[in-house]
Design an enzyme around this catalytic site. Structure first.
Site, PDB file in Angstrom:
ATOM      1  N   GLU A   8       1.253  -1.446   0.052  1.00 25.78           N
ATOM      2  CA  GLU A   8      -0.127  -0.076  -0.112  1.00 25.78           C
ATOM      3  C   GLU A   8       0.844   1.438   0.163  1.00 25.78           C
ATOM      4  OE1 GLU A   8      -3.349   0.310  -0.371  1.00 25.78           O
ATOM      5  OE2 GLU A   8      -3.983   1.867   0.455  1.00 25.78           O
ATOM      6  N   ASP A   9       1.491   1.463   0.479  1.00 27.78           N
ATOM      7  CA  ASP A   9       2.770   2.526   1.165  1.00 27.78           C
ATOM      8  C   ASP A   9       3.891   2.660   0.581  1.00 27.78           C
ATOM      9  OD1 ASP A   9       0.756   3.387   2.042  1.00 27.78           O
ATOM     10  OD2 ASP A   9       1.096   2.621   4.321  1.00 27.78           O
TER      11      ASP A   9
END
Ligand code: MN
Length: 677
Positions: free
Chosen positions: A75-76
């Site tokens: 996600e990051d």
């Protein structure tokens, strides 16, 4: 907190932990998040590590810890789920991906009650594995405990989301530890004033209470030793939020609440629970009406314990909870205890990964007990098996039954949206409204300024009763002229679909038969009834034509037929059919020749095959021809049905296939000699 602390903690319950693997995951995550910091300025890796610590408290397995260390990677960071899979295997990647997907669960300030329910269901539905939910809960717990570093308006949103979605899910799964921590942390942001007042008030009395608590525990321990009863005795902090809700609910002041002091006794077996209860009552006078035997009668969520409130030292009301070690593990870890704790005793490698198992377990627990939670009431099996979850363009979740289409969606949102809908944009591409939706679709309804009311045929197309009722209600509001036009169009279409005929083939005698059957005075009125939904297609077709006219001449199934048993399984008149088979007489079936206009797409034939197989319809022959327009195809198919009802179902099944534009019958007479090379 260093990694070694996590390893040490994990080894207390997982002696066989592969330390190297955990270190590798840690190093990889640290590398991925390199340069990133948390809001408080600490390196990002401290977050997954802290989340892991939360999870270790639940005694989770190694894969869960590894996945947890990596949970924010796809996600990051610029590293993908594929890289996670290459390095740590499919199982870990599956968990990480599951956590990433849950970020789709979005909460807004103005969210309605109904949508909160949908969100919760979606959350549970999306997590195909309990461990994914545990990681997400532990993740949220850590984010909540560091929320002071976040912008103020974001604080409130996250706190509310936690209170409305995450805490209830932890509650549902019976993970009390996480549930009350989440509540207390959210409480602080949602009701800051009340939180402050309450904390101050509790602090003021704390030292006095602490003294009494310590003395009570000492006294108990002495007596227990004297009686040779082994028991763990500990003071139990009450959750701030639970005190607050109790004050709100009962209107009592803090000092009037009778169970501020809590003591928990954990003993070896059930019998000892009762003898300890007797012991407590012999020491302190019990308050009447405050003895609860949740061992004999467990709570709805299977919680077991004995509760009693007594006048303790200096007359301070003190609540005791008495339970066995197993009951304690269950109460603290909830459903997770079944998943890790109990299983790990017998077969450590046999962790079941199917969501349905633990859901079944919850449902089993609920079965014979009246539930206190509305949410649980709604959480029937269908939530998980027969529901789909789609998104509005704003990101709100809408949950619908499996097979629901754009029309269901539109009416679910608003009647006006349904009445004016002409088509939809499903996950970016244009689709007819009748296309069935899939979980994860984003659906935008395209409206028409000219269309003022729903289409007559939608009544047969929708899946939800809500949509059907709204369509009928909207149609009823139209004028007779509108009904007549809609009825005529519908009549034409059904005639073509079922019989492959057009309107002029309908004789005056047939019309008369219809009018007499429905007790309608004239043809116009009949079309009106058809147009406003009072008469359905399966009502009028069998009146218009005989069974033979519709189905043609029966073929016979002999004992050599390929799948007679499955056909019989479907059929209503099973016993007669079985008799027929026994006596080797024949079972009639009918060959129906259909033409379909459809999009030319990969997998359409497969999907249609599956839909037909689901209702036990055999495909006798099939051919694909080029369509009228580019990217369209014609499917020429002969299916075998047992009766009219199955033919009706076959139409429904075919039309619910994604990409099918129109289905109609090729009339009987053209059937002769054209098929089977
Ligand atoms: Mn996270």
């Amino acid at each position: 907190m260093p990694l070694s602390a996590l390893i040490k903690r994990t080894k207390t319950y997982l002696p066989g932990l592969n330390e190297k693997r955990l270190r590798k995951a840690y190093d990889f995550a640290a590398e991925c998040h390199k340069g990133q910091t948390r809001m408080d300025g600490s390196p990002y890796i401290t977050h997954p590590l802290a989340v892991c610590m939360n999870l270790a408290e639940l005694q989770v397995d190694e894969d869960t810890l590894v996945a947890c260390l990596l949970h924010d990677v796809p996600e990051d960071t610029c590293y993908t789920i594929q890289e996670v899979e290459k390095k740590f295997g499919k199982k870990v990647a599956f968990l990480v991906e599951g956590v990433t997907k849950l970020t789709k669960v979005k909460y807004r300030h103005d969210i309605a009650e109904r949508q909160i329910e949908s969100l919760k269901k979606f959350f549970l539905h999306s997590a195909k594995d309990l461990r994914i939910i545990l990681i997400k809960l532990a993740d949220r717990l850590h984010n909540m405990s560091t929320l002071q570093h976040v912008r103020q308006e974001k604080q409130l949103r996250i706190a509310k989301e936690t209170m409305e979605i995450y805490a209830p899910i932890a509650n549902l799964l019976g993970i009390w530890g996480i549930k009350s921590q989440l509540e207390d942390l959210s409480f602080q942001y949602i009701y800051p004033r009340e939180y402050d007042l309450l904390t101050k008030e509790i602090k003021r009395t704390a030292s006095h209470h602490q003294k009494i608590l310590a003395e009570t525990i000492q006294k108990l321990k002495r007596i227990l030793k004297l009686k040779h009863i082994a028991a763990e005795v500990e003071g139990r902090p009450k959750s701030l939020y639970s005190i607050f809700t109790k004050m709100v609910r009962t209107g009592q002041r803090l000092q009037d609440l009778n169970d501020i002091l809590g003591i928990r006794l954990v003993v070896k077996d059930r019998d000892t629970c009762y003898s300890v209860l007797g012991l407590v009552h012999s020491l302190f006078r019990p308050k009447s009406g405050r003895i609860k035997d949740y061992i004999a009668v467990p709570k709805a969520n299977a919680y077991q314990s004995l509760h009693t409130t007594v006048f303790g030292l200096e007359g301070t009301p003190t609540e005791f909870q008495i339970r066995t070690h197993d009951m304690h593990i269950e109460a603290e870890y909830g459903i997770a205890s079944y998943y890790f704790y109990k299983k790990s005793k017998s077969a450590p490698h046999e962790l079941k990964t199917k969501a349905s198992e633990w859901v079944q377990h919850i449902l089993h627990l609920q079965k014979e007990l009246k539930s206190n939670y509305d949410f649980l009431e709604n959480l029937k099996v269908d939530v998980f098996q027969d529901r789909i979850f789609v998104f509005t363009p704003q990101g709100d979740v809408v949950d619908l039954p499996q097979g629901a289409n754009g029309i269901d969606f539109a009416y679910h949102i608003h009647t006006d949206l349904g009445d004016h809908a002409v088509r939809m944009i499903r996950s970016g591409s244009n689709c007819p409204l009748t296309t069935p939706l899939k979980t994860g679709d984003t659906v935008e309804i395209v409206l028409s300024s000219t269309q003022k009311f729903p289409q007559r045929e939608w009544i047969e197309k929708v899946k939800t009763n809500l949509a059907r009722d709204k369509i009928k209600a909207s149609l009823k509001k139209q004028s007779a002229t509108v009904w007549r036009a809609a009825g005529l169009q519908f009549f034409r279409k059904e005639l073509n679909r079922f019989m492959g005929r057009d309107l002029k083939t309908v004789t005056p005698a047939q019309k008369q038969r219809l009018l007499e059957h429905f007790k309608i005075s004239n043809w116009k009125k009949f079309l009106e009834a058809l147009g406003n939904g009072s008469i359905a297609e399966h009502d009028f077709i069998p009146i218009l034509y005989t069974k033979n006219e519709i189905l043609g001449i029966a073929n016979s199934i002999t004992s050599s037929y390929k799948t007679p048993l499955s056909k019989i399984k479907y059929h209503k008149n099973r016993s007669r059919l079985l008799d027929d088979l026994e006596s080797k007489t024949s079972l009639p079936y009918y060959r129906i020749h259909l033409m379909m206009e459809c999009e030319d797409r990969v997998g359409l034939l497969r999907d249609m095959g599956i839909h037909l197989a689901n209702i036990e319809v055999n495909i006798y022959q099939i051919g694909v021809l080029p369509g009228k327009r580019p990217h369209e195809a014609l499917i020429d198919i002969i299916i075998e049905v047992l009766d009219l009802e199955q033919l009706h179902n076959a139409f429904e099944a075919i039309e619910s296939v994604d990409g099918i534009l129109r289905v109609y019958r090729i009339p009987q007479k053209e059937l002769k000699g054209t098929f089977r090379k």
